[in-house]
Design a protein around this motif. Structure first.
Motif, mmCIF file in Angstrom:
data_model
loop_
_atom_site.group_PDB
_atom_site.id
_atom_site.type_symbol
_atom_site.label_atom_id
_atom_site.label_comp_id
_atom_site.label_asym_id
_atom_site.label_seq_id
_atom_site.Cartn_x
_atom_site.Cartn_y
_atom_site.Cartn_z
ATOM 1 N N ALA A 278 1.396 1.363 3.729
ATOM 2 C CA ALA A 278 1.033 2.775 3.881
ATOM 3 C C ALA A 278 -0.079 3.097 2.901
ATOM 4 N N GLY A 279 -0.788 4.195 3.154
ATOM 5 C CA GLY A 279 -1.766 4.673 2.190
ATOM 6 C C GLY A 279 -1.061 5.589 1.200
ATOM 7 N N ALA A 280 -1.459 5.540 -0.059
ATOM 8 C CA ALA A 280 -0.856 6.436 -1.057
ATOM 9 C C ALA A 280 -1.946 6.843 -2.039
ATOM 10 N N TYR A 281 -2.143 8.153 -2.175
ATOM 11 C CA TYR A 281 -3.167 8.612 -3.111
ATOM 12 C C TYR A 281 -2.741 8.289 -4.534
ATOM 13 N N TRP A 282 -3.721 7.890 -5.345
ATOM 14 C CA TRP A 282 -3.437 7.606 -6.750
ATOM 15 C C TRP A 282 -2.834 8.853 -7.392
ATOM 16 N N LYS A 283 -1.710 8.668 -8.063
ATOM 17 C CA LYS A 283 -0.959 9.756 -8.704
ATOM 18 C C LYS A 283 -0.538 10.847 -7.719
ATOM 19 N N GLY A 284 -0.495 10.508 -6.430
ATOM 20 C CA GLY A 284 -0.016 11.457 -5.429
ATOM 21 C C GLY A 284 -0.974 12.618 -5.179
ATOM 22 N N ASP A 285 -2.209 12.512 -5.691
ATOM 23 C CA ASP A 285 -3.158 13.618 -5.552
ATOM 24 C C ASP A 285 -4.208 13.266 -4.498
ATOM 25 N N GLU A 286 -4.291 14.100 -3.464
ATOM 26 C CA GLU A 286 -5.180 13.743 -2.353
ATOM 27 C C GLU A 286 -6.658 13.789 -2.710
ATOM 28 N N LYS A 287 -6.987 14.310 -3.894
ATOM 29 C CA LYS A 287 -8.384 14.275 -4.328
ATOM 30 C C LYS A 287 -8.725 12.892 -4.887
ATOM 31 N N ASN A 288 -7.682 12.130 -5.221
ATOM 32 C CA ASN A 288 -7.909 10.796 -5.788
ATOM 33 C C ASN A 288 -8.092 9.743 -4.704
ATOM 34 N N LYS A 289 -8.462 8.579 -5.148
ATOM 35 C CA LYS A 289 -8.651 7.429 -4.270
ATOM 36 C C LYS A 289 -7.334 7.057 -3.582
ATOM 37 N N GLN A 290 -7.475 6.566 -2.333
ATOM 38 C CA GLN A 290 -6.261 6.131 -1.642
ATOM 39 C C GLN A 290 -5.978 4.658 -1.925
ATOM 40 N N LEU A 291 -4.784 4.397 -2.397
ATOM 41 C CA LEU A 291 -4.381 3.025 -2.683
ATOM 42 C C LEU A 291 -3.553 2.490 -1.509
ATOM 43 N N THR A 292 -3.338 1.186 -1.515
ATOM 44 C CA THR A 292 -2.525 0.566 -0.466
ATOM 45 C C THR A 292 -1.119 0.351 -1.013
ATOM 46 N N ARG A 293 -0.144 0.891 -0.311
ATOM 47 C CA ARG A 293 1.244 0.726 -0.757
ATOM 48 C C ARG A 293 1.952 -0.263 0.168
ATOM 49 N N ILE A 294 2.513 -1.300 -0.414
ATOM 50 C CA ILE A 294 3.290 -2.253 0.393
ATOM 51 C C ILE A 294 4.764 -2.078 0.047
ATOM 52 N N TYR A 295 5.569 -1.847 1.094
ATOM 53 C CA TYR A 295 7.012 -1.700 0.912
ATOM 54 C C TYR A 295 7.718 -3.006 1.229
ATOM 55 N N GLY A 296 8.736 -3.324 0.447
ATOM 56 C CA GLY A 296 9.519 -4.519 0.747
ATOM 57 C C GLY A 296 10.959 -4.359 0.303
ATOM 58 N N VAL A 297 11.762 -5.324 0.685
ATOM 59 C CA VAL A 297 13.152 -5.321 0.247
ATOM 60 C C VAL A 297 13.547 -6.773 0.035
ATOM 61 N N SER A 298 14.473 -7.012 -0.874
ATOM 62 C CA SER A 298 14.856 -8.395 -1.151
ATOM 63 C C SER A 298 16.345 -8.445 -1.474
ATOM 64 N N PHE A 299 16.918 -9.632 -1.315
ATOM 65 C CA PHE A 299 18.355 -9.802 -1.518
ATOM 66 C C PHE A 299 18.644 -11.153 -2.173
ATOM 67 N N PRO A 300 19.834 -11.262 -2.765
ATOM 68 C CA PRO A 300 20.182 -12.551 -3.370
ATOM 69 C C PRO A 300 20.633 -13.586 -2.325
ATOM 70 N N ASN A 301 20.781 -13.186 -1.058
ATOM 71 C CA ASN A 301 21.086 -14.179 -0.026
ATOM 72 C C ASN A 301 20.599 -13.691 1.335
ATOM 73 N N GLN A 302 20.405 -14.650 2.241
ATOM 74 C CA GLN A 302 19.825 -14.356 3.549
ATOM 75 C C GLN A 302 20.745 -13.453 4.378
ATOM 76 N N LYS A 303 22.064 -13.657 4.229
ATOM 77 C CA LYS A 303 23.019 -12.918 5.046
ATOM 78 C C LYS A 303 22.863 -11.409 4.820
ATOM 79 N N GLU A 304 22.731 -11.026 3.563
ATOM 80 C CA GLU A 304 22.608 -9.588 3.288
ATOM 81 C C GLU A 304 21.305 -9.024 3.838
ATOM 82 N N LEU A 305 20.250 -9.818 3.788
ATOM 83 C CA LEU A 305 18.979 -9.361 4.357
ATOM 84 C C LEU A 305 19.119 -9.178 5.868
ATOM 85 N N ASP A 306 19.731 -10.163 6.535
ATOM 86 C CA ASP A 306 19.908 -10.066 7.991
ATOM 87 C C ASP A 306 20.697 -8.809 8.356
#
Ligand SMILES: [Zn+2]
Ligand SMILES: [Zn+2]
Length: 644
Positions: A201-229
């Motif tokens: 997603a795009g995210a303005y630096w410091k949440g201010d739309e006057k600032n530059k737009q940064l790239t936000r990557i969302y992810g999730v992780s787990f200690p085992n595959q089963k929980e991720l599935d």
């Protein structure tokens, strides 16, 4: 030697400089493998960080929320390492853990990253995780840190450094990646066994739309595959059940820009559900000795000065309208109106408890960024009531309210719930909390006792009470495990005083009543939003907007279909005929899609035998049934509010 106090109260001696990890290992190797971080004197630390003084210690694993967030924040660093490897020269802003997973905001410079790159990044992260690199903490002086990031040409970290105090600055390194970070982190990357990058997603630096737009990557992780599935499956299911999507498909509610943001319009189907819920509430409350009242949607400024809403809650109220030189506000809550009904007559202890109930319409000014489907709205219909009682009556009244919550949970098939008892903090008396230290302790204790006696699962949280007393927030989980805050149940020993409410007690003295604010079904908006997701739109028969659809195989059977329709209507059952010139297969499919609980298919054979072929949503063909017999069966099903 230093003394380490464990959560069970046991005190053990260790050498100075020992780490939480060492402590875990001294208990068992298995435990040490599970340790992600540690709470040292209430502060979350790296498990590998040396402890130099006596301390209380709690080991944090995946089962602790602080363990999870440390794991996710560490995964954000791992993702940054992978991004830097694939896109050298990019700059990083912040990468926190969130409710479920993590993100990192990145200035990609002249490079671009797309959803297609995510799989490649995941692969790289898995590779780096397998290297099992340690997260190494290093204290830095501010001058050193500034030098490091100046040389790197990283204006983002330099910006962060501005607000950091010298002596409090740390770097964390794992593998080839170094970040300015206060930590904590998990011991090593190897614990991260299953990773999914979810979106960009795009995210303005410091949440201010006057600032530059940064790239936000969302992810999730787990200690085992089963929980991720399992998690990914839940996400998939949640998407299908999204109340905004179902609400539209099933004609439950809509929003219109010209009416206004956050102001839900209830369509005929949604209104049927509303009426059924209100009937349930009315019956339940009548049986529990409540009296119904009706109050206006607006009130004068002075009442909200008395109630404390204006001084403390004005930001959440609609601005006033002025009439005849007086300001009027849309009501944000129903309490002041109910208090005035209490005050309208002389009350004696014989009149108490007095329980006043109303499905009241309230208006709250939620920020437009906070509005979300039916979950966050600006107009809400609340299953409200106020109970005025004596101190002696309080425990029984409070218990009865809790019983009512539980009764509703059974009806709606809510198996998982937790009550959160929010208490005051003595340090904030007189500011955040009304200055009545003894009353606070007394009422908190009364509430706690009731919860324990009624065997209700609950947790206590400090410094979260309402201004005027302790409160209970009810968290519920939908059928797919999504969490919702349903409603609050509050004790109030302040408003009785500010509204000068009184009753004559047995000694013939004036006394101030205690007040319980309660709303077990919350608001129609949030509760129906919840129910849509909980039932995936397949409402139980008693709540379903359309209960029975009659499907004639051809026009020849329209008259017969109409006779059945009349029989159903006479029994107060919500029914319709599908009179389209469509094949029966198509009619069945469409009715399934509309999630109507029952279908009655009628053709030659059914007509001659005065029967109908019954199909039940989710169960399929139940065979031919005598029409009267079918009607009697579903009348029972409706009356008993069966789940399906
Ligand atoms: Zn970090
Ligand atoms: Zn209230």
């Amino acid at each position: 030697m230093i003394k380490i106090t464990l959560p069970d109260g046991a005190v053990r001696e260790y050498e100075k400089g020992t780490s939480a990890f060492d402590v875990a290992r001294s208990i068992s190797e298995g435990l040490a493998r599970k340790v992600l971080a540690a709470s040292i004197n209430g502060e979350v630390w790296d498990a590998s960080r040396p402890i130099n003084e006596d301390a209380s210690l709690k080991l944090l694993t995946w089962d602790d929320s602080d363990g999870k967030s440390t794991f996710w924040h560490s995964s954000a660093h791992l993702m940054a390492e992978a991004v830097e490897a694939g896109f050298p020269g990019v700059k990083f802003w912040v990468g926190p853990a969130i409710d479920k997973g993590f993100y990192y905001d990145i200035d990609m410079g002249d490079k671009k990253i797309t959803e297609e790159d995510l799989a490649q990044l995941e692969k790289k992260m898995n590779e780096l995780a397998k290297q099992n690199n340690n997260y190494v903490r290093k204290a830095m002086s501010k001058a050193e840190a500034i030098k490091y990031f100046t040389e790197k040409g990283d204006e983002y970290k330099l910006d962060l450094l501005q607000n950091l105090e010298d002596g409090n600055i740390t770097f964390y390194t794992q593998g080839n990646f170094t970040d300015l970070c206060r930590g904590p982190h998990i011991p090593a990357t190897g614990a991260i066994k299953a990773i999914k990058l979810l979106s960009i997603a795009g995210a303005y630096w410091k949440g201010d739309e006057k600032n530059k737009q940064l790239t936000r990557i969302y992810g999730v992780s787990f200690p085992n595959q089963k929980e991720l599935d399992e998690y990914l499956m839940m996400l998939e299911e949640a998407k299908k059940r999204d109340h905004r999507k179902l609400g539209k498909e099933l004609g439950i509610f809509t929003f219109d820009d010209e009416v206004g943001q956050g102001l839900a319009l209830w369509m005929p189907n949604g209104t049927i559900i509303i009426e059924e819920l209100e009937n349930l509430a009315k019956q339940t409350e009548k049986a529990a000795g409540y009296k119904r009242v009706v109050t206006p949607h607006i009130a004068k400024e002075s009442v909200y000065l008395t109630s404390g809403h204006l001084p403390y809650y004005e930001d959440s109220m609609y601005p006033p309208m002025e009439m005849d030189g007086t300001k009027y506000y849309l009501k944000p809550m129903n309490c002041p109106h109910h208090h005035k009904i209490f005050a309208a007559e002389q009350r004696s202890y014989k009149d108490l408890p007095l329980r006043l109930a109303e499905y009241g319409t309230c208006y709250r000014y939620e920020q437009s960024g906070e509005l979300f489907g039916l979950m966050r709205v600006r107009c809400l219909h609340m299953n409200d009531a106020h109970i005025y009682c004596t101190k002696e009556q309080f425990a029984d009244e409070f218990r009865a309210v809790n019983d009512m919550y539980i009764k509703y949970f059974k009806i709606f098939g809510i198996d998982k719930y937790v009550m959160r008892l929010s208490l005051h903090d003595p340090a904030h008396l007189g500011k955040k909390y009304i200055n009545e230290p003894e009353l606070w302790l007394e009422t908190e204790d009364m509430v706690r006792k009731v919860l324990i006696e009624s065997n209700i699962p609950f947790v206590e949280v400090q410094n979260e009470g309402a201004f005027y007393g302790p409160k209970i927030d009810v968290q519920i989980w939908s059928a797919i495990g999504r969490e919702f805050t349903l409603a609050t149940n509050q004790v109030d020993f302040a408003q009785g005083r500010s509204f000068k409410l009184e009753f004559t007690n047995q000694q013939n003295h004036p006394e101030i009543p205690l007040i319980i604010h309660r709303a077990p079904l919350g608001t129609h908006e949030r509760f129906i939003g919840f129910l849509l997701e909980h039932y995936a739109g397949k409402f139980p028969l008693w709540l379903a907007p359309l209960q029975v659809k009659i499907l004639p195989i051809s026009d020849k059977f329209m008259d017969y279909a109409n006779t059945i329709l009349q029989t159903l209507k006479n029994a107060d059952i919500r029914a319709e005929i599908d009179d389209r010139h469509e094949k029966i297969g198509r009619k069945i499919r469409d009715t399934e899609m509309a999630k109507v609980p029952y279908m009655l298919v009628v053709g030659e054979k059914e007509m001659n035998e005065n029967k109908a072929s019954v199909r039940r949503q989710g169960k399929g063909d139940l065979g031919a049934k005598d029409v009267d017999e079918f009607v009697n069966e579903i009348i029972t099903e409706i009356k008993e509010k069966k789940a399906d």
